[in-house]
Design an enzyme around this catalytic site. Structure first.
Site, PDB file in Angstrom:
ATOM      1  N   GLY A 373       2.628   0.390   3.800  1.00 47.79           N
ATOM      2  CA  GLY A 373       2.429  -0.897   3.149  1.00 47.79           C
ATOM      3  C   GLY A 373       3.357  -1.052   1.972  1.00 47.79           C
ATOM      4  N   VAL A 375       4.402  -1.602  -2.024  1.00 44.89           N
ATOM      5  CA  VAL A 375       4.007  -1.052  -3.314  1.00 44.89           C
ATOM      6  C   VAL A 375       4.494  -2.007  -4.401  1.00 44.89           C
ATOM      7  CG1 VAL A 375       4.133   0.928  -4.846  1.00 44.89           C
ATOM      8  CG2 VAL A 375       4.228   1.272  -2.383  1.00 44.89           C
ATOM      9  N   ASP A 486       2.760  15.258   3.801  1.00 39.16           N
ATOM     10  CA  ASP A 486       3.918  14.353   3.892  1.00 39.16           C
ATOM     11  C   ASP A 486       4.878  14.593   2.731  1.00 39.16           C
ATOM     12  OD1 ASP A 486       5.416  12.508   5.248  1.00 39.16           O
ATOM     13  OD2 ASP A 486       4.327  10.747   4.501  1.00 39.16           O
TER      14      ASP A 486
END
Ligand SMILES: Nc1ncnc2c1ncn2[C@@H]1O[C@H](COP(=O)(O)OP(=O)(O)O)[C@@H](O)[C@H]1O
Ligand SMILES: *[C@@H]1O[C@H](CO)[C@@H](O)[C@H](O)[C@H]1NC(C)=O
Ligand SMILES: *[C@@H]1O[C@H](CO)[C@@H](O)[C@H](O)[C@H]1NC(C)=O
Ligand SMILES: *[C@@H]1O[C@H](CO)[C@@H](O)[C@H](O)[C@H]1NC(C)=O
Length: 680
Positions: A373, A375, A486
């Site tokens: 998404g 930021v 990640d």
């Protein structure tokens, strides 16, 4: 006070054809019907007027045309029709009309609509409209020649559509309410010819004469206060041959109409003469007007009937406006909130605050868009704290409790090398994560040339050291084992001192110490995925170590984990470094942007560590605790033997790992947040 009994009483309801027959009959009897007809009423008790609508005769003999009913209309019609056309040449004969009227508005200065005397072919005014149409015509037939209506209006309202001159005028109307001639209400003094205005709704009784002259085809309307002799000069006159307007047999009467303002229209006396002046009206016999409400009462009435409804309407309107504003605001800032969230209260942000902080998620505040998404940069309205707000779309509430619990516990993680997660907010279809703002952005921008100034070697070393200590904290120092899953350059953010901080905990998983790690979706980014993770989907601290190894090589070499050599030839960064290790040309892989300005020992250490950490065998990788000790120089890392390197290289190729990697573009994150919002 009927002075003369009308001739045609019995035939008032007959059809025109029979009227004509009757007229012939009367003519035959040399009975010149209507040719000198006349009457005079001083008050209307015991008269036989045809009344309709709001019209009535009050007990004391006043003809009241309107009674205060909103949008009411009333008519008073002489019960029998009259002959207007001359029997010899068919022209309309002279006639004379005199009446005494008064208009009483219950509010001093507000009057709605007026009244009129009329001559019309019918008694039926059911289709006539009130208000500006005076109960005489309607919007459809106004102006039609077929109306055969002659009227004199006493108009107290200025209607633009009829081009009224003002709100106090007398007008001569033929088939339309758009007067052919009109004049201020009032009269001309006989002595000096000056005009004296009169207020139609002054609540005073006044006289009006309407005279038609057959030879001159002239209409004169004269007005005067009660008790004054008829002025010689008419108030308004017009030249018009009524022969073309009036039907032979027609009715005479009055009409008045109301809008919304409480007004009463009265006729006190009326006389009529055909081919002769209207007989005088006995003024002393006229009925009395009703007592006026006391001014105070009138003001109260005004307040009650005008101001109150207006104020009420205004209040309702403003309440409605406020309510709709609140509803819209609520919708705009609507959030999802469940009971179980109470315990996470302090970590919950209101959407309104986040909306304000980011100026409505304005594009100017967009910091970047990642796999999950957008930021946004923001300043919290309460404490002016700079934050980064990540909007993650999710469409499932399933597993949300666990996820939020995770988020909140992550929020309790505090380490100088972690991007602090401050809290969250939930809305329908989306989740918002609030982080500390990192003014210098993500590391990849410095490595790959999006930012002009590249990083010096000591800065790079410091960043790697920082991320390593963050991982130790996650893996070993906190109460639970946290696997980041990640680790990559774009998830390493730089604070104002260019310290590396590990960010993006959206993917982090928590494991209780000692509990067997569960198998879930593969989550992470291609190029950083440990071989066993790609095969089994099991994320462990050692798969974080693998990704950290790739990250070290990335920072040292200034190369992406999957290097694009030619259009369709990709080379793994690890393999490329390994090759150079075998050839003994390590200097060739160090980032050329450093222009040779680096600490050779440290750089080689980094390459060694990178390869060690990204060893295909998880068991061959060091723990983060060991990594820190190598970095700090407490322990010498094991030498990379050619044997080891070859083994690693062939293993990777044999595993078919290359082809697996090549199937995806680099830097794509596999697995989505749906595995978080829905998959648990
Ligand atoms: N806390 C933060 N402070 C400043 N910038 C941030 C922060 N978090 C993310 N960003 C910016 O937003 C971009 C997208 O972030 P993210 O969604 O985490 O990327 P990705 O999914 O690729 O890791 C980052 O590249 C970074 O520039
Ligand atoms: C009034 O006129 C109507 C018809 O127009 C008639 O029926 C009625 O008898 C009359 N009344 C009087 C008092 O003249
Ligand atoms: C006015 O007249 C109408 C029609 O006759 C009637 O219904 C209404 O009650 C009257 N109103 C008043 C206040 O007399
Ligand atoms: C990092 O951020 C600080 C504070 O905003 C700024 O002064 C500095 O110039 C930035 N450094 C780089 C390399 O952009």
């Amino acid at each position: 006070m009927c002075l003369l009994i009308p001739f045609f009483m019995p035939i008032s309801d007959m059809k025109p054809i029979s009227l004509v027959l009757l007229k012939l009959l009367f003519l035959g009897l040399s009975f010149v019907a209507g040719d000198d007809h006349r009457f005079s009423y001083s008050g209307f008790s015991n008269t036989n007027l045809t009344l309709d609508g709001t019209a009535s005769v009050t007990p004391n003999g006043l003809l009241e045309l309107t009674n205060g009913t909103i949008l009411g209309k009333g008519h008073a019609i002489y019960p029998t029709p009259l002959h207007f056309h001359n029997s010899s040449d068919g022209t309309v004969q002279s006639f004379s009309f005199l009446f005494v009227f008064a208009i009483i508005s219950l509010y001093n200065d507000l009057s709605s609509n007026g009244m009129a005397m009329f001559i019309a072919p019918s008694k039926n005014f059911t289709t006539a409209m009130p208000v500006q149409f005076l109960g005489l015509l309607n919007s459809q037939n106004n102006g039609n020649q077929t109306n055969h209506i002659f009227a004199v209006e006493l108009d107290t309202f200025k209607n633009m559509e009829f081009q009224d001159i003002n709100d106090n005028h007398i007008g001569i109307d033929i088939n339309t309410l758009h007067s052919m001639q009109s004049h201020d209400a009032g009269f001309y003094h006989d002595e000096n010819g000056t005009f004296q205005g009169l207020g139609l709704d002054s609540q005073e009784a006044m006289q009006v004469w309407v005279d038609y002259h057959r030879e001159k085809t002239q209409i004169n309307v004269t007005m005067a206060p009660l008790g004054m002799a008829k002025p010689t000069r008419p108030t308004v006159s017009a030249n018009s041959d009524l022969s073309t307007v009036l039907t032979d047999v027609a009715y005479i009467g009055f009409t008045a109409a109301m809008g919304k303002i409480n007004t009463r229209h009265y006729v006190l006396g009326w006389s009529f003469g055909m081919n002769r002046p209207a007989p005088a009206i006995n003024v002393t016999m006229l009925p009395k007007l009703p007592p006026l409400p006391h001014p105070k009462d009138r003001r109260r009435l005004l307040a009650l009937e005008i101001v109150l409804p207006l104020a009420t309407a205004a209040l309702i309107l403003s309440v409605a406006a406020v309510v709709s504003l609140l509803v819209r605001r609520n919708l705009r800032y609507a959030e999802l909130r469940d009971d179980w969230e109470v315990e996470f209260g302090p970590h919950r942000f209101s959407y309104k605050d986040l909306f304000r902080a980011t100026q409505g998620f304005d594009d100017r505040n967009l910091l970047g868009a990642g796999g999950f998404g957008r930021v946004y940069r923001g300043v919290l309205p309460r404490n002016k704290l700079m934050v980064a707000v990540k909007r993650v779309s999710h469409d499932s509430r399933q597993g949300m409790k666990e996820f939020i619990a995770e988020i909140v516990s992550i929020g309790r993680l505090q380490n100088p090398n972690l991007v602090q997660l401050l809290g969250y907010c939930r809305r329908h279809g989306e989740l918002l994560l609030v982080y500390d703002y990192m003014p210098n952005g993500s590391l990849d921008k410095y490595l790959y040339g999006e930012v002009d100034n590249t990083l010096r070697w000591d800065q790079r070393f410091c960043i790697i050291r920082g991320i390593a200590s963050a991982l130790i904290y996650l893996h070993e120092e906190w109460e639970k084992v946290v696997v980041h899953r990640d680790i990559k350059a774009s998830n390493v953010l730089l604070d104002d001192e260019l310290n590396g901080r590990l960010g993006d905990f959206g993917l982090a998983r928590l494991y209780d110490h000692g509990v067997e790690h569960e198998t879930t979706h593969v989550v992470g980014t291609i190029g950083y995925l440990a071989p066993e993770l790609a095969r089994t989907g099991k994320a462990t601290p050692l798969s974080d170590v693998f990704a950290f190894g790739i990250f070290i090589l990335e920072v040292t070499c200034g190369q992406r984990p999957i290097m694009q050599r030619t259009q369709d030839k990709q080379v793994m960064l690890v393999d490329w470094v390994l090759e150079h290790v075998q050839q003994g040309s390590l200097a060739d892989v160090i980032d050329t942007r450093l222009n040779g300005r680096y600490n050779v020992g440290e750089a080689y250490l980094m390459l060694k560590l990178g390869l060690l950490c990204s060893h295909p065998f998880a068991s061959a990788r060091p723990s983060m605790q060991q990594v820190i000790q190598y970095l700090d120089g407490h322990i010498e890392p094991p030498e990379l033997t050619a044997h080891q390197s070859f083994q690693a290289l062939s293993l990777m190729q044999n595993e078919g790992f290359d082809s697996y990697i090549m199937a995806y573009p680099s830097s794509t994150t596999i697995g989505t947040v749906s595995s978080i919002s829905g998959g648990r």
